[in-house]
Design a protein around this motif. Structure first.
Motif, PDB file in Angstrom:
ATOM      1  N   MET A 167       7.303 -15.546  13.730  1.00 30.98           N
ATOM      2  CA  MET A 167       6.727 -14.220  13.883  1.00 30.98           C
ATOM      3  C   MET A 167       5.479 -14.045  13.027  1.00 30.98           C
ATOM      4  SD  MET A 167       8.771 -10.637  14.108  1.00 30.98           S
ATOM      5  CE  MET A 167       9.443 -10.647  12.450  1.00 30.98           C
ATOM      6  N   LEU A 168       4.458 -13.424  13.630  1.00 29.79           N
ATOM      7  CA  LEU A 168       3.259 -12.987  12.926  1.00 29.79           C
ATOM      8  C   LEU A 168       3.275 -11.472  12.863  1.00 29.79           C
ATOM      9  CD1 LEU A 168       0.493 -15.037  14.824  1.00 29.79           C
ATOM     10  CD2 LEU A 168       1.881 -15.791  12.905  1.00 29.79           C
ATOM     11  N   ILE A 169       2.760 -10.908  11.770  1.00 28.84           N
ATOM     12  CA  ILE A 169       2.693  -9.457  11.669  1.00 28.84           C
ATOM     13  C   ILE A 169       1.316  -9.030  11.174  1.00 28.84           C
ATOM     14  CG2 ILE A 169       5.169  -9.110  11.298  1.00 28.84           C
ATOM     15  CD1 ILE A 169       4.590  -8.857   8.303  1.00 28.84           C
ATOM     16  N   SER A 170       0.879  -7.868  11.649  1.00 27.68           N
ATOM     17  CA  SER A 170      -0.287  -7.159  11.123  1.00 27.68           C
ATOM     18  C   SER A 170       0.236  -5.815  10.643  1.00 27.68           C
ATOM     19  CB  SER A 170      -1.349  -6.976  12.207  1.00 27.68           C
ATOM     20  OG  SER A 170      -1.782  -8.230  12.705  1.00 27.68           O
ATOM     21  N   THR A 171      -0.109  -5.409   9.417  1.00 23.83           N
ATOM     22  CA  THR A 171       0.577  -4.277   8.822  1.00 23.83           C
ATOM     23  C   THR A 171      -0.357  -3.277   8.151  1.00 23.83           C
ATOM     24  OG1 THR A 171       0.857  -5.124   6.560  1.00 23.83           O
ATOM     25  CG2 THR A 171       2.408  -5.927   8.233  1.00 23.83           C
ATOM     26  N   CYS A 172       0.228  -2.135   7.818  1.00 18.17           N
ATOM     27  CA  CYS A 172      -0.498  -1.086   7.117  1.00 18.17           C
ATOM     28  C   CYS A 172      -0.590  -1.360   5.616  1.00 18.17           C
ATOM     29  CB  CYS A 172       0.154   0.278   7.369  1.00 18.17           C
ATOM     30  SG  CYS A 172       1.869   0.400   6.850  1.00 18.17           S
ATOM     31  N   ALA A 173      -0.380  -2.610   5.228  1.00 19.40           N
ATOM     32  CA  ALA A 173      -0.655  -3.030   3.851  1.00 19.40           C
ATOM     33  C   ALA A 173      -1.744  -4.081   3.813  1.00 19.40           C
ATOM     34  CB  ALA A 173       0.616  -3.569   3.194  1.00 19.40           C
ATOM     35  N   VAL A 181      11.458  -2.413  14.825  1.00 20.61           N
ATOM     36  CA  VAL A 181      10.753  -1.136  14.709  1.00 20.61           C
ATOM     37  C   VAL A 181       9.338  -1.328  15.254  1.00 20.61           C
ATOM     38  CG1 VAL A 181       9.943   0.659  13.151  1.00 20.61           C
ATOM     39  CG2 VAL A 181      12.124  -0.485  12.712  1.00 20.61           C
ATOM     40  N   LEU A 182       9.025  -0.632  16.339  1.00 20.63           N
ATOM     41  CA  LEU A 182       7.796  -0.888  17.087  1.00 20.63           C
ATOM     42  C   LEU A 182       6.665   0.071  16.769  1.00 20.63           C
ATOM     43  CD1 LEU A 182       9.430  -1.505  20.575  1.00 20.63           C
ATOM     44  CD2 LEU A 182       8.661  -3.236  18.952  1.00 20.63           C
ATOM     45  N   ASN A 183       6.959   1.194  16.128  1.00 23.27           N
ATOM     46  CA  ASN A 183       5.951   2.244  15.967  1.00 23.27           C
ATOM     47  C   ASN A 183       5.906   2.796  14.549  1.00 23.27           C
ATOM     48  OD1 ASN A 183       8.498   3.384  16.227  1.00 23.27           O
ATOM     49  ND2 ASN A 183       7.792   5.194  17.348  1.00 23.27           N
ATOM     50  N   ASN A 184       5.850   1.883  13.579  1.00 31.08           N
ATOM     51  CA  ASN A 184       5.817   2.350  12.199  1.00 31.08           C
ATOM     52  C   ASN A 184       5.072   1.369  11.292  1.00 31.08           C
ATOM     53  OD1 ASN A 184       6.304   4.069  10.029  1.00 31.08           O
ATOM     54  ND2 ASN A 184       8.306   3.193   9.594  1.00 31.08           N
ATOM     55  N   GLY A 185       3.799   1.133  11.630  1.00 27.50           N
ATOM     56  CA  GLY A 185       2.934   0.410  10.718  1.00 27.50           C
ATOM     57  C   GLY A 185       2.919  -1.097  10.833  1.00 27.50           C
ATOM     58  N   VAL A 186       3.531  -1.660  11.897  1.00 30.47           N
ATOM     59  CA  VAL A 186       3.555  -3.119  12.052  1.00 30.47           C
ATOM     60  C   VAL A 186       3.301  -3.495  13.509  1.00 30.47           C
ATOM     61  CG1 VAL A 186       4.865  -5.243  11.714  1.00 30.47           C
ATOM     62  CG2 VAL A 186       5.248  -3.309  10.177  1.00 30.47           C
ATOM     63  N   GLU A 222       7.006  -7.915   3.122  1.00 26.91           N
ATOM     64  CA  GLU A 222       5.843  -7.482   3.894  1.00 26.91           C
ATOM     65  C   GLU A 222       6.084  -6.221   4.714  1.00 26.91           C
ATOM     66  OE1 GLU A 222       5.626 -11.874   3.175  1.00 26.91           O
ATOM     67  OE2 GLU A 222       7.174 -10.489   3.865  1.00 26.91           O
ATOM     68  N   GLY A 223       7.334  -5.762   4.815  1.00 31.21           N
ATOM     69  CA  GLY A 223       7.591  -4.552   5.590  1.00 31.21           C
ATOM     70  C   GLY A 223       9.043  -4.444   6.011  1.00 31.21           C
ATOM     71  N   SER A 274       0.835  -1.204   0.000  1.00 29.02           N
ATOM     72  CA  SER A 274       0.000   0.000   0.000  1.00 29.02           C
ATOM     73  C   SER A 274       0.866   1.250   0.000  1.00 29.02           C
ATOM     74  CB  SER A 274      -0.889  -0.011   1.243  1.00 29.02           C
ATOM     75  OG  SER A 274      -0.086   0.103   2.417  1.00 29.02           O
ATOM     76  N   LYS A 275       0.232   2.390  -0.273  1.00 25.54           N
ATOM     77  CA  LYS A 275       0.957   3.660  -0.180  1.00 25.54           C
ATOM     78  C   LYS A 275       1.452   3.896   1.241  1.00 25.54           C
ATOM     79  CE  LYS A 275      -1.407   6.033  -3.984  1.00 25.54           C
ATOM     80  NZ  LYS A 275      -2.265   7.193  -4.369  1.00 25.54           N
TER      81      LYS A 275
END
Length: 511
Positions: free
Chosen positions: A346-352, A303-308, A286-287, A122-123
């Motif tokens: 690791m599992l991730i939830s992201t801004c994409a 990185v804890l505070n940038n979209g993930v 993925e990020g 995503s953007k």
């Protein structure tokens, strides 16, 4: 870049970097998940899994928010999330797992499966990756570097920026997607430049870079170690010089990622007149998840505070089967429940629009206080035919030890597991152009693994009856990758081969 150099010398930091430096990891992650849920609450995914209801739990104390999230949203791997959701993105549908339409898809290297995966970009994710990249750039203020370095060129050896377009979306290597959309201030320093970067023919691209190399003043190189080593060897041979520093005297920093550098280090440093500063990144399709933040530490800061938002599952037989697949009923941990020295998938939830997505990597925290970790392998790239629990990290260390013991350079390697006399065997394929007896090399690797891994030595006395090595010219590894359509860019040779890829490799060597 001169502006960035000035910022570095003055010690300027990004607000987000300071927030992480002085913030609680669990609180930062809580806020990041809240932002993701708010942004995606009106998507089809957010409505199905009641993101609004989960958001109400953020008012409660403790980890009630995380328990609500884990209860409502299922765990996904690529196949599951693609079949249920992401295939709709490729059809141009909007607001599926993230607001609006997705116009870019990163093609992963596909080392775990038989084909490439289409990862939505995503953007918001592009912006997050840029921001994390600048955060890593600003950590250079911690190094003793000359000011002139920040005016030198940066060679980024990646995939083609000429992306495939089917009328609905663009697809290509993540490196090609990001390099094609660099900030204006960066483009003046970026090499090889947009014209060469568009070339889809990897061999031609390397030749074009070689022709231009002497005209550039490169201070930083970025890329996958194997392909950069091949490029540097070509440059040295073309200009008939001793080292790459004869062409690029100001070369100081190598930013690498995607694969452990240690197995490549011995051969790579033969191409240098002086040591480089090595900076590792954890930039997945993925990020941009982590980066090496200081010269004193070889691990990477998450990185804890940038979209993930991150979750973790202990990578043990209790939670994963012999194929590296997750067992039923597993309850992951948030960052608040981890222990140092334990391997986690690791599992991730992201801004994409990835949600509780198993990225496939296995990590180990070296410092929970600093949220620093190392990548130890992949959930699919390990061997445990009979309980030997052989990780990629174990393999890398054994290979590095063998290099030093035998004074050889091993460029690539891979391992397959086989049945043997009703029990099991490991077959290693080791890529080196040095003369070495395969039996001697095999004994060294086997002995080294016995030192590294207690489970391995136990099984060598029981079910793991044979360990053999076939020495293969290093060029064979890259030729096979080319035959698989995986030449150059972000592609890496898989350290463990299984299934169709194993069959393809064996057939290739038999040709």
């Amino acid at each position: 870049m001169a502006i960035i150099g000035t910022l570095l010398k003055k010690g300027i930091h990004l607000r987000e970097s300071l927030e992480q430096e002085y913030g609680s990891a669990s609180e930062l992650q809580k806020q990041e998940l809240k932002k993701l849920l708010i942004a995606a609450r009106k998507t089809h995914f957010g409505e199905k899994y009641q993101f609004r209801g989960i958001l109400e739990s953020f008012r409660q104390e403790g980890d009630a928010y995380y328990q609500a999230y884990a209860k409502k949203v299922p765990i996904y791997d690529y196949e599951k999330i693609y079949a249920e959701w992401w295939h709709l993105l490729q059809q141009g549908e909007k607001n599926i797992t993230w607001p609006k339409a997705i116009k870019f898809f990163a093609l992963s290297s596909g080392t775990s499966g038989a084909s490439s995966k289409y990862i939505p970009i995503s953007k918001d994710m592009v912006q997050a990756m840029r921001k994390t990249g600048v955060r890593q750039l600003l950590t250079l203020s911690k190094y003793d570097l000359p000011s002139k370095l920040f005016n030198k060129g940066i060679l980024m050896l990646g995939g083609s920026t000429d992306l495939e377009f089917n009328g609905t979306y663009f697809a290509g290597d993540l490196s090609g997607i990001t390099a094609g959309r660099l900030p204006i201030w960066f483009q003046r320093f970026y090499k090889p430049g947009q014209k060469i970067a568009k070339n889809k023919n990897w061999g031609e691209k390397l030749d074009q870079i070689v022709e231009k190399a002497a005209k550039w003043d490169i201070g930083i190189i970025v890329g996958v170690p194997a392909w950069l080593q091949i490029l540097i060897e070509k440059i040295i041979a073309h200009y008939q010089v001793e080292t790459i520093h004869d062409i690029w005297p100001n070369l100081t920093i190598f930013v690498h990622g995607g694969v452990c550098f240690e197995p490549y280090k011995r051969g790579f440093e033969k191409l240098l007149a002086r040591p480089l500063i090595y900076m590792e990144t954890y930039l997945a399709s993925e990020g941009f998840l982590a980066f090496q933040a200081s010269p004193e530490c070889s691990s990477m800061k998450l990185v804890l505070n940038n979209g993930v938002f991150y979750e973790f599952i202990p990578f043990t037989d209790q939670f994963f089967d012999e194929n590296g697949d997750l067992k039923e009923g597993v309850q992951p941990l948030s960052i608040a429940g981890l222990r140092e020295g334990v391997e986690y998938a690791m599992l991730i939830s992201t801004c994409a629009g990835a949600w509780r997505y198993m990225i496939g990597d296995v990590v180990k925290f070296t410092s929970l206080e600093e949220c620093e970790l190392i990548i130890t392998g992949r959930t699919k790239h390990f061997l445990s035919l009979c309980g030997e629990h052989l990780s990629v990290d174990n393999m890398n260390k054994a290979i590095q030890m063998a290099e030093n013991q035998l004074n050889i350079h091993i460029r690539e390697f891979t391992v397959i597991g086989l049945p043997y006399q009703n029990l099991f065997a490991h077959q290693w394929y080791v890529g080196t152009d040095d003369a070495i007896d395969h039996e001697v090399l095999g004994q060294r690797i086997d002995d080294n693994l016995k030192q590294i891994n207690d489970d391995y030595i136990t099984e060598r006395n029981h079910a793991l009856k044979k360990v053999s090595v076939q020495v293969v010219p290093s060029r064979k590894f890259y030729d096979w990758m080319k035959s698989e359509g995986k030449e150059g860019g972000q592609h890496k040779f898989p350290r463990v081969l299984k299934g169709a890829k194993m069959d393809s490799w064996i057939a290739f060597l038999d040709q």
